[in-house]
Each structure stands twice: as structure tokens, then as C-alpha cells.
Motif scaffolding. Structure first.
Motif, PDB file in Angstrom:
ATOM      1  N   LYS A  59       0.879  -1.133  -0.034  1.00 29.91           N
ATOM      2  CA  LYS A  59       0.088   0.050   0.165  1.00 29.91           C
ATOM      3  C   LYS A  59       0.832   1.115  -0.132  1.00 29.91           C
ATOM      4  N   TYR A  60       1.944   1.184   0.849  1.00 28.97           N
ATOM      5  CA  TYR A  60       2.715   2.452   0.751  1.00 28.97           C
ATOM      6  C   TYR A  60       3.354   2.792  -0.678  1.00 28.97           C
ATOM      7  N   ALA A  61       4.021   1.727  -1.095  1.00 27.22           N
ATOM      8  CA  ALA A  61       4.722   1.735  -2.453  1.00 27.22           C
ATOM      9  C   ALA A  61       3.629   2.188  -3.555  1.00 27.22           C
ATOM     10  N   LEU A  62       2.594   1.795  -3.329  1.00 23.99           N
ATOM     11  CA  LEU A  62       1.456   2.094  -4.369  1.00 23.99           C
ATOM     12  C   LEU A  62       1.042   3.433  -4.134  1.00 23.99           C
ATOM     13  N   ASP A  63       0.921   4.138  -2.875  1.00 25.78           N
ATOM     14  CA  ASP A  63       0.580   5.221  -2.800  1.00 25.78           C
ATOM     15  C   ASP A  63       1.723   6.312  -3.097  1.00 25.78           C
ATOM     16  N   HIS A  64       2.777   5.920  -2.965  1.00 30.10           N
ATOM     17  CA  HIS A  64       4.106   6.520  -3.234  1.00 30.10           C
ATOM     18  C   HIS A  64       4.127   6.761  -4.733  1.00 30.10           C
ATOM     19  N   ALA A  65       3.797   5.699  -5.666  1.00 27.92           N
ATOM     20  CA  ALA A  65       3.545   5.995  -6.974  1.00 27.92           C
ATOM     21  C   ALA A  65       2.577   6.980  -7.353  1.00 27.92           C
ATOM     22  N   HIS A  66       1.296   6.626  -6.831  1.00 33.59           N
ATOM     23  CA  HIS A  66       0.379   7.599  -6.988  1.00 33.59           C
ATOM     24  C   HIS A  66       0.680   9.078  -6.913  1.00 33.59           C
ATOM     25  N   HIS A  67       1.287   9.378  -5.644  1.00 36.67           N
ATOM     26  CA  HIS A  67       1.592  10.770  -5.119  1.00 36.67           C
ATOM     27  C   HIS A  67       2.642  11.452  -5.973  1.00 36.67           C
ATOM     28  N   HIS A  68       3.466  10.530  -6.601  1.00 32.78           N
ATOM     29  CA  HIS A  68       4.690  10.904  -7.487  1.00 32.78           C
ATOM     30  C   HIS A  68       4.150  11.034  -9.173  1.00 32.78           C
ATOM     31  N   GLY A  69       3.105  10.674  -9.472  1.00 33.36           N
ATOM     32  CA  GLY A  69       2.607  10.470 -10.735  1.00 33.36           C
ATOM     33  C   GLY A  69       3.100   9.482 -11.583  1.00 33.36           C
ATOM     34  N   LYS A  70       3.506   8.437 -10.911  1.00 30.36           N
ATOM     35  CA  LYS A  70       4.161   7.325 -11.604  1.00 30.36           C
ATOM     36  C   LYS A  70       3.497   6.078 -11.877  1.00 30.36           C
ATOM     37  N   LYS A  71       3.682   5.314 -12.950  1.00 36.45           N
ATOM     38  CA  LYS A  71       2.919   4.095 -13.158  1.00 36.45           C
ATOM     39  C   LYS A  71       3.807   2.722 -12.725  1.00 36.45           C
ATOM     40  N   VAL A  72       3.038   1.869 -12.443  1.00 37.57           N
ATOM     41  CA  VAL A  72       3.698   0.793 -11.843  1.00 37.57           C
ATOM     42  C   VAL A  72       3.608  -0.626 -12.657  1.00 37.57           C
ATOM     43  N   VAL A  73       4.691  -1.277 -12.601  1.00 37.10           N
ATOM     44  CA  VAL A  73       4.607  -2.811 -13.068  1.00 37.10           C
ATOM     45  C   VAL A  73       4.833  -3.680 -12.071  1.00 37.10           C
ATOM     46  N   PRO A  74       4.098  -4.535 -11.542  1.00 39.97           N
ATOM     47  CA  PRO A  74       4.157  -5.329 -10.407  1.00 39.97           C
ATOM     48  C   PRO A  74       4.947  -6.627 -10.916  1.00 39.97           C
ATOM     49  N   ALA A  75       6.010  -6.613 -10.733  1.00 41.74           N
ATOM     50  CA  ALA A  75       6.550  -7.841 -11.230  1.00 41.74           C
ATOM     51  C   ALA A  75       6.676  -9.034 -10.020  1.00 41.74           C
ATOM     52  N   CYS A  76       6.271  -8.588  -8.949  1.00 39.59           N
ATOM     53  CA  CYS A  76       5.951  -9.396  -7.892  1.00 39.59           C
ATOM     54  C   CYS A  76       4.393  -9.936  -7.882  1.00 39.59           C
ATOM     55  N   GLY A  77       4.365 -11.130  -7.559  1.00 41.12           N
ATOM     56  CA  GLY A  77       3.024 -11.705  -7.556  1.00 41.12           C
ATOM     57  C   GLY A  77       2.148 -11.160  -6.523  1.00 41.12           C
ATOM     58  N   PHE A  78       2.871 -10.986  -5.491  1.00 32.19           N
ATOM     59  CA  PHE A  78       2.051 -10.507  -4.213  1.00 32.19           C
ATOM     60  C   PHE A  78       1.486  -9.215  -4.627  1.00 32.19           C
ATOM     61  N   ILE A  79       2.384  -8.393  -5.123  1.00 31.96           N
ATOM     62  CA  ILE A  79       1.785  -6.937  -5.465  1.00 31.96           C
ATOM     63  C   ILE A  79       0.735  -6.975  -6.532  1.00 31.96           C
ATOM     64  N   ALA A  80       0.959  -7.533  -7.476  1.00 33.36           N
ATOM     65  CA  ALA A  80      -0.069  -7.901  -8.451  1.00 33.36           C
ATOM     66  C   ALA A  80      -1.256  -8.427  -8.017  1.00 33.36           C
ATOM     67  N   ALA A  81      -1.429  -9.319  -7.161  1.00 31.47           N
ATOM     68  CA  ALA A  81      -2.733  -9.809  -6.278  1.00 31.47           C
ATOM     69  C   ALA A  81      -3.151  -8.670  -5.652  1.00 31.47           C
ATOM     70  N   TYR A  82      -2.499  -8.005  -4.960  1.00 27.78           N
ATOM     71  CA  TYR A  82      -2.839  -7.006  -4.038  1.00 27.78           C
ATOM     72  C   TYR A  82      -3.803  -5.697  -5.130  1.00 27.78           C
ATOM     73  N   ILE A  83      -3.305  -5.524  -6.265  1.00 27.78           N
ATOM     74  CA  ILE A  83      -3.777  -4.626  -7.076  1.00 27.78           C
ATOM     75  C   ILE A  83      -5.164  -5.370  -7.593  1.00 27.78           C
ATOM     76  N   ASP A  84      -5.100  -6.465  -7.696  1.00 22.00           N
ATOM     77  CA  ASP A  84      -6.387  -7.244  -8.194  1.00 22.00           C
ATOM     78  C   ASP A  84      -7.543  -7.100  -7.290  1.00 22.00           C
ATOM     79  N   LYS A  85      -7.001  -7.160  -5.892  1.00 28.65           N
ATOM     80  CA  LYS A  85      -8.066  -6.969  -4.754  1.00 28.65           C
ATOM     81  C   LYS A  85      -8.459  -5.711  -4.430  1.00 28.65           C
ATOM     82  N   ASN A  86      -7.689  -4.770  -4.806  1.00 33.30           N
ATOM     83  CA  ASN A  86      -7.831  -3.032  -4.522  1.00 33.30           C
ATOM     84  C   ASN A  86      -8.166  -2.291  -5.842  1.00 33.30           C
TER      85      ASN A  86
END
Length: 90
Positions: A55-82
């Protein structure tokens, strides 16, 4: 809630509890943050640290106007659920 810091030297978001560090590593190409690994040592498991780091990492990307590539399965699953984080996907 754990205290999470951004360690720019090591390219990771991290939290340390009782001398043990959990972290989420990334690379940054300027416009896109690629989140590679979410590492939570077994001694810190079950405390929700992986979710908190993500959540912290995704909020960081949002606040800095960056896009995200979730190379980690845990992060990809988190995005799918949120779905509020779907717009961050590169």
C-alpha cells in the motif's frame, strides 16, 4: 501500523521491527516503478507487513505521478483485490 520508510539508496520501502527488516524492492526508470520483490522474514510474518509495504509503495507511485509494473506476484494480487490502484498499472 508499522513505520515504513523509503530507502532511496537501496531502492526499497522498508520497515524494521526488533532489528529485522521487511522490504519491497523496486527500480525506477523515471516514469515507471517496477516493484520486484516483497520480502517479509518469517519472524515478522502474520503482521500484515506485506500489505502495508505494498500500500505504501502504491501510494508513493500515485503521489509522484508514476505508473507501476508489479513484477512481484504478491503486489499484482494486491492490485487485483484493490481496484483503486488499477489506474497505476503501466
Amino acid at each position: 501500523m508499522p513505520i515504513i520508510t523509503h530507502n532511496t539508496d537501496l531502492h526499497r520501502f522498508e520497515t524494521t521491527i526488533d532489528g529485522i527488516t521487511a522490504y519491497l524492492s523496486y527500480t525506477d526508470d523515471g516514469k515507471i516503478l517496477t516493484y520486484h520483490h516483497t520480502i517479509v522474514p518469517s519472524q515478522l510474518g502474520g503482521q500484515g507487513l506485506g500489505k502495508a509495504l505494498t500500500k505504501y509503495a502504491l501510494d508513493h507511485a500515485h503521489h509522484h505521478g508514476k505508473k507501476v509494473v508489479p513484477a512481484c506476484g504478491f503486489i499484482a494480487a494486491y492490485i487485483d483485490k484493490n481496484p483503486e490502484y488499477q489506474a497505476l498499472l503501466a
